[in-house]
Design an enzyme around this catalytic site. Sequence first.
Site, short mmCIF file in Angstrom:
data_model
loop_
_atom_site.label_atom_id
_atom_site.label_comp_id
_atom_site.label_asym_id
_atom_site.label_seq_id
_atom_site.Cartn_x
_atom_site.Cartn_y
_atom_site.Cartn_z
N HIS A 154 0.82 -1.23 0.00
CA HIS A 154 0.00 0.00 0.00
C HIS A 154 0.85 1.27 0.00
O HIS A 154 0.34 2.35 -0.28
CB HIS A 154 -0.93 -0.02 1.22
CG HIS A 154 -2.02 -1.03 1.09
ND1 HIS A 154 -3.30 -0.70 0.72
CD2 HIS A 154 -2.01 -2.37 1.23
CE1 HIS A 154 -4.04 -1.81 0.66
NE2 HIS A 154 -3.27 -2.83 0.97
N ASP A 362 3.43 9.39 -1.12
CA ASP A 362 2.23 8.64 -0.74
C ASP A 362 2.09 7.48 -1.71
O ASP A 362 2.27 7.67 -2.91
CB ASP A 362 1.00 9.55 -0.86
CG ASP A 362 0.03 9.37 0.29
OD1 ASP A 362 -0.05 8.25 0.81
OD2 ASP A 362 -0.64 10.36 0.66
C1 GDG Z 1 -2.14 4.02 3.16
C2 GDG Z 1 -1.11 4.64 2.20
C3 GDG Z 1 -2.82 4.48 0.37
C4 GDG Z 1 -8.67 10.52 7.29
N1 GDG Z 1 -9.07 11.26 8.35
C5 GDG Z 1 -10.25 10.74 8.74
C6 GDG Z 1 -10.58 9.66 7.92
N2 GDG Z 1 -9.59 9.55 7.03
C7 GDG Z 1 -9.58 8.57 5.93
C8 GDG Z 1 -9.56 9.24 4.59
C9 GDG Z 1 -9.01 8.10 3.72
C10 GDG Z 1 -8.08 7.38 4.68
O1 GDG Z 1 -8.42 7.77 6.01
C11 GDG Z 1 -6.62 7.78 4.47
O2 GDG Z 1 -6.16 7.16 3.32
P1 GDG Z 1 -4.89 7.69 2.52
O3 GDG Z 1 -4.81 6.95 1.26
O4 GDG Z 1 -5.05 9.15 2.32
O5 GDG Z 1 -3.62 7.48 3.45
P2 GDG Z 1 -3.00 6.37 4.50
O6 GDG Z 1 -3.82 6.28 5.72
O7 GDG Z 1 -1.59 6.79 4.70
O8 GDG Z 1 -3.07 4.96 3.73
C12 GDG Z 1 -1.83 5.41 1.10
C13 GDG Z 1 -3.72 3.76 1.36
O9 GDG Z 1 -2.96 3.10 2.37
C14 GDG Z 1 -4.61 2.73 0.67
O10 GDG Z 1 -3.86 1.79 -0.06
O11 GDG Z 1 -3.62 5.27 -0.51
O12 GDG Z 1 -0.89 5.91 0.17
O13 GDG Z 1 -0.21 5.50 2.90
O14 GDG Z 1 -10.03 7.21 3.33
O15 GDG Z 1 -10.85 9.67 4.25
N3 GDG Z 1 -11.70 8.94 8.03
C15 GDG Z 1 -12.57 9.29 9.03
N4 GDG Z 1 -12.30 10.33 9.88
C16 GDG Z 1 -11.17 11.08 9.78
O16 GDG Z 1 -10.98 12.05 10.56
N5 GDG Z 1 -13.71 8.61 9.17
#
Ligand code: GDG
Length: 457
Positions: A154, A362
């Site tokens: 990921h 990322d």
């Molecule tokens: C890893 C990789 C890859 C955030 N704040 C809240 C909340 N979120 C949710 C977002 C989004 C998720 O969390 C974060 O996903 P990301 O992709 O931006 O980043 P990582 O957590 O670092 O994830 C990344 C991912 O895995 C999937 O393969 O894309 O590159 O680092 O869905 O909306 N959700 C809630 N409250 C919050 O305050 N409910």
Amino acid sequence: MGRLIAISNRTAVDPKARAGGLAVAVWESLKATGGVWFGWSGDITENEHRVLHGHYDDGVEFLLTDLTQEEHDGYYLNYANRVIWPVFHYRIDLAWFNRDAFTTYAAVNQRFARQIAPRLQDGDIVWVHDYHFMLMADALRHAGWAGPTGFFLHIPFPAPEVFRALPEHHWIARALCAYDVIGFQAERDRYNFVQYLIDDCGAEDLGDGHVKVFDRTTTVKAYPIGIDAEGFHAAAHSELADEAAERIGRFLGGREFVIGVDRMDYSKGLPERFEAVGRLFDNFPDTRGKVSVTQITPPSRSKVEEYQELRVELDQLAGRINGDYGDLDWIPLRYLARSYQREELAGLFRIARVGLVTPLRDGMNLVCKEFVMAQDEEDPGVLILSEFAGAAEQLQAALIVNPHDTDNVAEAIHAALNMSLEERQNRWRRLEKVIREQDIGWWREQFLKDLSPGGVN
Ligand code: GDG
């Protein structure tokens, strides 16, 4: 049709953890095949017999094991989070290289494999997730499992030069090649890995995603992860979304709204983003008093020390910007170190004029895709996206920026605020099309098609 067997550090045993993205995708495949999900229970035990706790839900079997304190510290905190995470995000300077931690990491991979292997049946398909279990296929093979085994990373896979900083790079690469399919988020990651295999392991790139190395042929491809596009669009029109939009609307008082949402992590480029907001008010005085930036940053508990330092830095930067530019009735930059519900975030995205997604690195980044799906097609906001997010390969219709170049990010925000409706709609349609077509179901199908040509649901 084979059973799907998922292995990941954290599972979605808690129904609340099935609310979005990956958990939904894996959960649906498991339900369809009566599959099994292995992982850490989240508990720490001092009992040396770390048995698997069984738990059934909707035909899916969860098999969870506790970690001892030593395993937790060595495998999870130190090796996964303090070595692999920083190195794979190009932060060698933050890595705590430590041979003992790797030994524990390898031992946990092997222990899980020994517990899992006897429960696997002919026809099963094993899908391992993320950087906690890079050695799992190798360990499963040693434990007697010969069936199809795939891995999805990921996070980014770094350039060969950076990967080589890991003292155990060769061991890890060799173990990864025991998987039948190795999936990355982006072409850039696939390229880095294959280049390393060619340079250091004598691999031959056979084309079409096939690589010959260590006397076998492995599939190495990019499978960009998607979101539940329709589900997120619906979330943006839910009651909770409306309430959140209304609450912030009262605070905005008609000003333009710019939003960022990221877990608290140094890979997300938050200090640089705050600097860029400062540059916006410096370089474009017409924005003063007219724009409100809100950054939502839920703390991530696993990296407590780095989080504390980052938190202090962000508090100082936000304080300085608000001190320099704020007024009696205007807070230029609001920074909220807490989490909100998914629907609330969707509602905030919907009314934002600009979405700021500027990580320094990322794997993919799902927030940018969610921002797009929440927009109103008649009057869509503009996505500003870092060239260093995996998503930039798919989302070229965003305003693509270098997050280190804070003047450039400030210019992009200014351009976004002044963009014509026609251009906004045009860009948004192109973004929405890709995100809808390549959603989470598409991602799962692409990966499982390669891992199991015979089919898993
Ligand atoms: C890893 C990789 C890859 C955030 N704040 C809240 C909340 N979120 C949710 C977002 C989004 C998720 O969390 C974060 O996903 P990301 O992709 O931006 O980043 P990582 O957590 O670092 O994830 C990344 C991912 O895995 C999937 O393969 O894309 O590159 O680092 O869905 O909306 N959700 C809630 N409250 C919050 O305050 N409910």
